[in-house]
Enzyme design. Structure first.
Site, PDB file in Angstrom:
ATOM      1  N   ASP A  53       0.848  -1.189   0.000  1.00 14.50           N
ATOM      2  CA  ASP A  53       0.000   0.000   0.000  1.00 14.50           C
ATOM      3  C   ASP A  53       0.886   1.243   0.000  1.00 14.50           C
ATOM      4  O   ASP A  53       1.604   1.512   0.967  1.00 14.50           O
ATOM      5  CB  ASP A  53      -0.898   0.007   1.246  1.00 14.50           C
ATOM      6  CG  ASP A  53      -1.814   1.217   1.238  1.00 14.50           C
ATOM      7  OD1 ASP A  53      -2.669   1.288   0.328  1.00 14.50           O
ATOM      8  OD2 ASP A  53      -1.670   2.106   2.101  1.00 14.50           O
ATOM      9  N   TYR A  58       3.328   9.417   0.006  1.00 12.30           N
ATOM     10  CA  TYR A  58       4.165   8.723   1.003  1.00 12.30           C
ATOM     11  C   TYR A  58       5.668   8.773   0.711  1.00 12.30           C
ATOM     12  O   TYR A  58       6.468   8.528   1.607  1.00 12.30           O
ATOM     13  CB  TYR A  58       3.773   7.241   1.122  1.00 12.30           C
ATOM     14  CG  TYR A  58       2.371   6.958   1.624  1.00 12.30           C
ATOM     15  CD1 TYR A  58       1.557   7.958   2.132  1.00 12.30           C
ATOM     16  CD2 TYR A  58       1.858   5.660   1.589  1.00 12.30           C
ATOM     17  CE1 TYR A  58       0.268   7.681   2.577  1.00 12.30           C
ATOM     18  CE2 TYR A  58       0.579   5.376   2.041  1.00 12.30           C
ATOM     19  CZ  TYR A  58      -0.215   6.400   2.522  1.00 12.30           C
ATOM     20  OH  TYR A  58      -1.477   6.109   2.962  1.00 12.30           O
ATOM     21  N   LYS A  87      -2.198   5.945  -4.645  1.00 11.75           N
ATOM     22  CA  LYS A  87      -3.321   6.871  -4.432  1.00 11.75           C
ATOM     23  C   LYS A  87      -3.056   8.251  -5.029  1.00 11.75           C
ATOM     24  O   LYS A  87      -1.915   8.717  -5.052  1.00 11.75           O
ATOM     25  CB  LYS A  87      -3.598   7.028  -2.924  1.00 11.75           C
ATOM     26  CG  LYS A  87      -3.690   5.703  -2.187  1.00 11.75           C
ATOM     27  CD  LYS A  87      -4.080   5.859  -0.737  1.00 11.75           C
ATOM     28  CE  LYS A  87      -3.848   4.566   0.035  1.00 11.75           C
ATOM     29  NZ  LYS A  87      -2.491   4.413   0.561  1.00 11.75           N
ATOM     30  N   HIS A 118      -7.321   9.489  -2.620  1.00 13.06           N
ATOM     31  CA  HIS A 118      -6.828   9.400  -1.238  1.00 13.06           C
ATOM     32  C   HIS A 118      -7.813  10.012  -0.232  1.00 13.06           C
ATOM     33  O   HIS A 118      -8.057   9.450   0.837  1.00 13.06           O
ATOM     34  CB  HIS A 118      -5.469  10.113  -1.152  1.00 13.06           C
ATOM     35  CG  HIS A 118      -4.565   9.581  -0.096  1.00 13.06           C
ATOM     36  ND1 HIS A 118      -3.201   9.505  -0.234  1.00 13.06           N
ATOM     37  CD2 HIS A 118      -4.813   9.094   1.138  1.00 13.06           C
ATOM     38  CE1 HIS A 118      -2.671   8.993   0.867  1.00 13.06           C
ATOM     39  NE2 HIS A 118      -3.628   8.740   1.711  1.00 13.06           N
ATOM     40  N   GLN A 186     -10.838   2.391   1.144  1.00 14.91           N
ATOM     41  CA  GLN A 186      -9.828   2.174   2.197  1.00 14.91           C
ATOM     42  C   GLN A 186     -10.036   3.222   3.288  1.00 14.91           C
ATOM     43  O   GLN A 186      -9.931   4.419   3.020  1.00 14.91           O
ATOM     44  CB  GLN A 186      -8.417   2.287   1.615  1.00 14.91           C
ATOM     45  CG  GLN A 186      -7.355   1.978   2.669  1.00 14.91           C
ATOM     46  CD  GLN A 186      -5.913   2.184   2.202  1.00 14.91           C
ATOM     47  OE1 GLN A 186      -5.200   3.027   2.716  1.00 14.91           O
ATOM     48  NE2 GLN A 186      -5.488   1.407   1.230  1.00 14.91           N
ATOM     49  N   PRO A 214      -4.729  -0.538  11.218  1.00 16.00           N
ATOM     50  CA  PRO A 214      -5.505  -1.605  11.877  1.00 16.00           C
ATOM     51  C   PRO A 214      -5.102  -1.844  13.325  1.00 16.00           C
ATOM     52  O   PRO A 214      -5.849  -2.471  14.068  1.00 16.00           O
ATOM     53  CB  PRO A 214      -5.197  -2.840  11.017  1.00 16.00           C
ATOM     54  CG  PRO A 214      -3.876  -2.543  10.389  1.00 16.00           C
ATOM     55  CD  PRO A 214      -3.871  -1.064  10.136  1.00 16.00           C
ATOM     56  N   LEU A 215      -3.911  -1.315  13.718  1.00 19.97           N
ATOM     57  CA  LEU A 215      -3.493  -1.451  15.125  1.00 19.97           C
ATOM     58  C   LEU A 215      -3.696  -0.126  15.864  1.00 19.97           C
ATOM     59  O   LEU A 215      -3.197   0.056  16.977  1.00 19.97           O
ATOM     60  CB  LEU A 215      -2.019  -1.892  15.204  1.00 19.97           C
ATOM     61  CG  LEU A 215      -1.645  -3.131  14.365  1.00 19.97           C
ATOM     62  CD1 LEU A 215      -0.158  -3.447  14.510  1.00 19.97           C
ATOM     63  CD2 LEU A 215      -2.492  -4.327  14.762  1.00 19.97           C
ATOM     64  N   PRO A 218      -0.149   3.190  16.610  1.00 19.71           N
ATOM     65  CA  PRO A 218       0.433   3.626  17.880  1.00 19.71           C
ATOM     66  C   PRO A 218       1.663   4.526  17.732  1.00 19.71           C
ATOM     67  O   PRO A 218       1.983   5.281  18.651  1.00 19.71           O
ATOM     68  CB  PRO A 218       0.795   2.308  18.568  1.00 19.71           C
ATOM     69  CG  PRO A 218       0.802   1.271  17.504  1.00 19.71           C
ATOM     70  CD  PRO A 218      -0.152   1.730  16.452  1.00 19.71           C
ATOM     71  N   LYS A 262       1.409  -1.476   8.953  1.00 15.76           N
ATOM     72  CA  LYS A 262       2.810  -1.072   8.789  1.00 15.76           C
ATOM     73  C   LYS A 262       3.663  -1.733   9.864  1.00 15.76           C
ATOM     74  O   LYS A 262       3.419  -1.573  11.060  1.00 15.76           O
ATOM     75  CB  LYS A 262       2.925   0.462   8.866  1.00 15.76           C
ATOM     76  CG  LYS A 262       4.337   0.996   8.708  1.00 15.76           C
ATOM     77  CD  LYS A 262       4.988   1.315  10.029  1.00 15.76           C
ATOM     78  CE  LYS A 262       6.480   1.523   9.936  1.00 15.76           C
ATOM     79  NZ  LYS A 262       7.109   1.618  11.265  1.00 15.76           N
ATOM     80  N   GLU A 271       4.745 -12.044  12.744  1.00 15.12           N
ATOM     81  CA  GLU A 271       3.642 -12.122  13.718  1.00 15.12           C
ATOM     82  C   GLU A 271       2.323 -11.683  13.066  1.00 15.12           C
ATOM     83  O   GLU A 271       1.291 -12.346  13.221  1.00 15.12           O
ATOM     84  CB  GLU A 271       3.974 -11.191  14.904  1.00 15.12           C
ATOM     85  CG  GLU A 271       2.891 -11.087  15.941  1.00 15.12           C
ATOM     86  CD  GLU A 271       3.200  -9.989  16.978  1.00 15.12           C
ATOM     87  OE1 GLU A 271       4.387  -9.691  17.241  1.00 15.12           O
ATOM     88  OE2 GLU A 271       2.229  -9.431  17.516  1.00 15.12           O
TER      89      GLU A 271
END
Ligand SMILES: NC(=O)c1ccc[n+]([C@@H]2O[C@H](COP(=O)([O-])OP(=O)(O)OC[C@H]3O[C@@H](n4cnc5c(N)ncnc54)[C@H](OP(=O)(O)O)[C@@H]3O)[C@@H](O)[C@H]2O)c1
Length: 321
Positions: A53, A58, A87, A118, A186, A214-215, A218, A262, A271
């Site tokens: 992605d 970016y 995008k 975007h 998205q 998605p996390l 952080p 990411k 993981e």
């Protein structure tokens, strides 16, 4: 929890046209880790990542393109195994065709698999940076932009077109007039921003939802630091002998979405890919539904009360915030 070995984790979902999307993608937005990106992308390909992605904003297109080229040359993958999303930044609405050609040049590819608007925001052509100034705002005419996006498919420069950061209302408006519908939306989606309404709209109109951050992002100053530390997420993780990140990613897969996550760290890349081995049960999903919701990416930087198309956050999200 079942371990997933390198290369085994890839799973895909069929899109309404243009093939299928791998359910776990590598996010490539970073401020300060760009130098390591092509090596990270090579590692990710070895581990089994097939979706990358990126975006003109970016600064990661060149590195991703380099890694894909190497992986094709050393016969680890074929081009058709890889799914590349890029995008259209807000200052590129005036000429999506040239913008996509420029992205393809940076990527070193003949086509991408998905080209997304975007944000539903138009800026003046010179505003290539992330945070616009008052004079940078322009009035978006979505029909005109979409018309150009459709041309990109006709010319074979992208397999699919789609959107990002579109509310249900904006998505339905686009579906009203599009000759070629958006294959993907998205958006921010995670256990603490569950997008119930948008999930229903997307599912009923055959638009695939990809979850970004998605996390809870952080690492970001405005990200959700508490998502991976949340007691409910952690107790579900312990129950399945999994990690909090695997619970967060598995929840997205349970909702029928795909995720772009990411990580530039090899063990966390593995993981995250192993999330495919975790199946949440009904009780887990009910527990997650109890979590307090909080949107992280509000898009506040794209609001301007004087010159902006959206005068406040409610207008940008059509009240869905
Ligand atoms: N369309 C849009 O407007 C939009 C907006 C935002 C983001 N995105 C896309 O979504 C991608 C991901 O979003 P994001 O970076 O904001 O948030 P994220 O994927 O939720 O979070 C990434 C952070 O989590 C850490 N991490 C990754 N795996 C982990 C694990 N298993 N355990 C603990 N920490 C872990 C990463 O650190 P390490 O690298 O050290 O592992 C990184 O700091 C972006 O890169 C971009 O491609 C799109």
């Amino acid at each position: 929890m079942a371990e997933i070995k390198s290369g085994e984790g890839e799973m895909r979902r069929k899109l309404s046209y243009g093939g299928s999307i791998p359910l776990l993608g590598l996010g490539t937005f970073t401020y300060d880790e760009r130098d390591s990106l092509d090596a990270v992308a090579m590692k990710a390909i070895k581990i089994g990542y097939r979706h990358f992605d990126t975006a003109s904003l970016y600064g990661s297109e060149e590195a991703i393109g380099k890694a894909i080229k190497k992986a094709i040359e050393n016969e680890t993958v074929k081009r058709e195994d890889i799914f590349v999303t890029t995008k259209l930044w807000c200052n590129e609405h005036h000429d999506p065709l040239s913008a996509l050609n420029a992205s393809l040049k940076r990527l070193g590819l003949d086509y991408v698999d998905s080209y997304l608007i975007h944000w539903p925001v138009k800026l003046k052509p010179w505003a290539s940076y992330m945070v616009p100034k008052e004079d940078d705002f322009d009035e978006m005419d979505l029909e005109t932009t979409w018309n150009h996006m459709e041309k990109c498919v006709e010319l074979g420069l992208t397999k699919t077109i789609g959107v990002s950061n579109f509310s249900s209302k904006k998505l339905l408006h686009l579906l009203d007039f599009a000759s070629l519908p958006p294959a993907i939306n998205q958006v921010e989606m995670h256990v603490m921003w569950r997008q119930r309404k948008l999930r229903e709209v997307c599912s009923s109109r055959n638009v695939h939802l990809t979850a970004y951050s998605p996390l809870g992002s952080p690492w970001n100053p405005y990200g959700l630091k508490n998502l991976l530390k949340d007691p409910i997420v952690n107790s579900i993780a312990s129950k399945h002998e999994a990690t909090p990140a695997q619970v967060a990613l598995s929840w997205i897969l349970s909702m029928g979405g795909s995720a772009v996550v990411k990580s530039f760290n090899e063990s966390r890349l593995e993981e995250n890919m192993a999330s495919f081995g975790l199946k949440l049960d009904e009780q887990d999903l009910q527990e997650i539904d109890k979590l307090e919701e909080k949107k992280m990416a509000t898009g506040e930087f794209l609001i301007n009360a004087t010159t902006g198309q959206y005068k406040n956050i409610q207008e940008l999200w059509d009240g869905e915030i």
